[in-house]
Every structure is written in C-alpha cells, then in structure tokens.
Motif scaffolding. Structure first.
Motif, short mmCIF file in Angstrom:
data_model
loop_
_atom_site.label_atom_id
_atom_site.label_comp_id
_atom_site.label_asym_id
_atom_site.label_seq_id
_atom_site.Cartn_x
_atom_site.Cartn_y
_atom_site.Cartn_z
N VAL A 43 0.82 -0.97 -0.09
CA VAL A 43 0.15 -0.05 -0.04
C VAL A 43 0.94 1.46 0.13
N ALA A 44 0.67 2.05 -0.69
CA ALA A 44 1.49 3.45 -0.84
C ALA A 44 0.72 4.53 -1.44
N PHE A 45 1.01 5.90 -1.49
CA PHE A 45 0.67 6.84 -2.10
C PHE A 45 1.09 6.77 -3.63
N PRO A 46 0.45 7.14 -4.58
CA PRO A 46 0.96 7.10 -6.25
C PRO A 46 2.26 8.05 -6.26
N GLY A 47 3.11 7.49 -6.80
CA GLY A 47 4.45 7.97 -6.98
C GLY A 47 5.55 7.09 -7.51
N GLY A 48 6.72 7.82 -7.67
CA GLY A 48 7.72 7.00 -8.22
C GLY A 48 9.08 7.84 -8.42
N ALA A 134 -4.15 -0.65 9.98
CA ALA A 134 -5.11 -1.54 9.42
C ALA A 134 -6.07 -0.55 8.54
N VAL A 135 -6.19 -0.73 7.41
CA VAL A 135 -7.29 -0.16 6.66
C VAL A 135 -8.07 -1.37 5.95
N GLY A 136 -9.09 -1.91 6.52
CA GLY A 136 -9.69 -3.18 6.13
C GLY A 136 -8.58 -4.22 6.10
N VAL A 140 -0.86 -1.01 6.18
CA VAL A 140 -0.11 0.15 5.87
C VAL A 140 0.82 0.51 6.85
N TRP A 141 2.31 0.43 6.10
CA TRP A 141 3.43 0.36 7.08
C TRP A 141 4.47 1.13 6.40
N GLY A 142 5.63 1.15 7.00
CA GLY A 142 6.95 1.81 6.46
C GLY A 142 6.64 3.19 5.98
N LEU A 143 7.33 3.46 4.88
CA LEU A 143 7.14 4.69 4.34
C LEU A 143 5.87 5.53 4.46
N ARG A 146 4.40 6.41 7.70
CA ARG A 146 5.30 7.63 8.04
C ARG A 146 4.87 9.00 7.54
N ILE A 147 4.23 8.65 6.15
CA ILE A 147 3.85 9.99 5.65
C ILE A 147 2.20 10.29 6.13
N LEU A 148 1.69 9.24 6.22
CA LEU A 148 0.19 9.55 7.19
C LEU A 148 0.41 9.99 8.29
N VAL A 149 1.53 9.53 9.20
CA VAL A 149 1.51 10.28 10.48
C VAL A 149 1.64 11.75 10.45
#
Length: 157
Positions: A43-48, A134-136, A140-143, A146-149
């Motif tokens: 699980v991530a935000f769109p990016g690259g 946990a989202v359903g 969601v972990w890692g980077l 941390r961005i969500l936090v």
C-alpha cells in the motif's frame, strides 16, 4: 515541520509521491505484484522515481497521472524528504495536492486497487514488529505509514 513551498530539483537518488487530499480523506493505492519491484503489492501513495528533465513536482504529477489517471492542479505544499528503510539512500518527497482534473481510477498496469481513506479508517496495529495501520484488509506500514503520521500531525487528515 509541516507543509513548505520548497521545490526539489531531483536526481538519480530521488523520488516523489502525490498525496491527494479531499474532504478529510486521502487516496491510497495497492501496487500490482511484480517480481522486479521491491514494493510489489504494498500500500502506497501514487509515486515513483525522478526522471531527467523534470523536477520532483513534475515527477509527482507524472506518477499520479500514470497510476490513477488524474492531473494534479493545486499544490498545497511539500513535506520534508523521507527515506524507505530498505533504500536509505533514496529521498522521497511527498507533494500534497488538493485539486486535480478528472476522477481517480486505477491504472491496472500499476495499481491493483485504490481506496479513499479517512483518519477514522486507520486502525493502529503492528506489522513485522513495526507500527502500522490496518485499513480493512490492507496493512499500511513503512514509508507510507510515516507519511500518514506526518499529514495527521499537520492537521491535514
């Protein structure tokens, strides 16, 4: 530090993500599973990754367009760079967008599924000994965690 107007040039060891915010929710994606992708299925935000000829705002806009089919039009600001634990040399800059053209839809070549998530959807948990949400049925972990936090600490979500 919350949002700033710092514009990052990019480089070989740089990447960008697009944090789309609307109505107290943000868009998360689950990446398709690929053998060559170290973040496959996560699980991530769109990016690259950054590409020559663009700054990191351009990277974020390009990646959001490629992965969820919308063109960001209003940048609220950037968060300071972070690095994933499995690639500490890589600097990732979150770009927070509040407006875009079009309706998000997953590009099946890159995104297995996507979800709009509110702060109330995020349930504290642990994954592999690390803090996570946990989202359903998603973890969601890692980077991304941390961005969500950070965006919650800044009062954006």
């Amino acid at each position: 530090m919350c949002l700033s107007d710092v514009r990052y040039g990019g480089g070989a060891d740089w990447a960008a993500v697009g944090v789309l915010l609307r109505g107290g929710r943000t868009l998360l994606i689950r990446r398709v599973e690929r053998e060559s992708d170290p973040w496959s299925g996560q699980v991530a935000f769109p990016g690259g990754r950054w590409r020559p000829g663009e700054d990191l705002l351009g990277t974020a806009v390009r990646e959001v367009e490629e992965e969820v089919g919308v063109r960001p039009t209003a940048l609220a600001g950037t968060l300071p760079p972070l690095s994933p634990s499995n690639a500490p040399w890589l600097k990732v800059v979150p770009h927070v967008f509040t407006e875009w053209e079009g309706d998000p839809r997953p590009n099946p070549a890159e995104v297995a599924e996507m979800r709009w998530v509110s702060r109330g959807d995020l349930k504290e948990t642990e994954w592999m000994g690390r803090p996570a949400y946990a989202v359903g049925n998603w973890v969601v972990w890692g980077l991304t965690y941390r961005i969500l936090v950070r965006i919650m600490e800044c009062g954006l979500l």
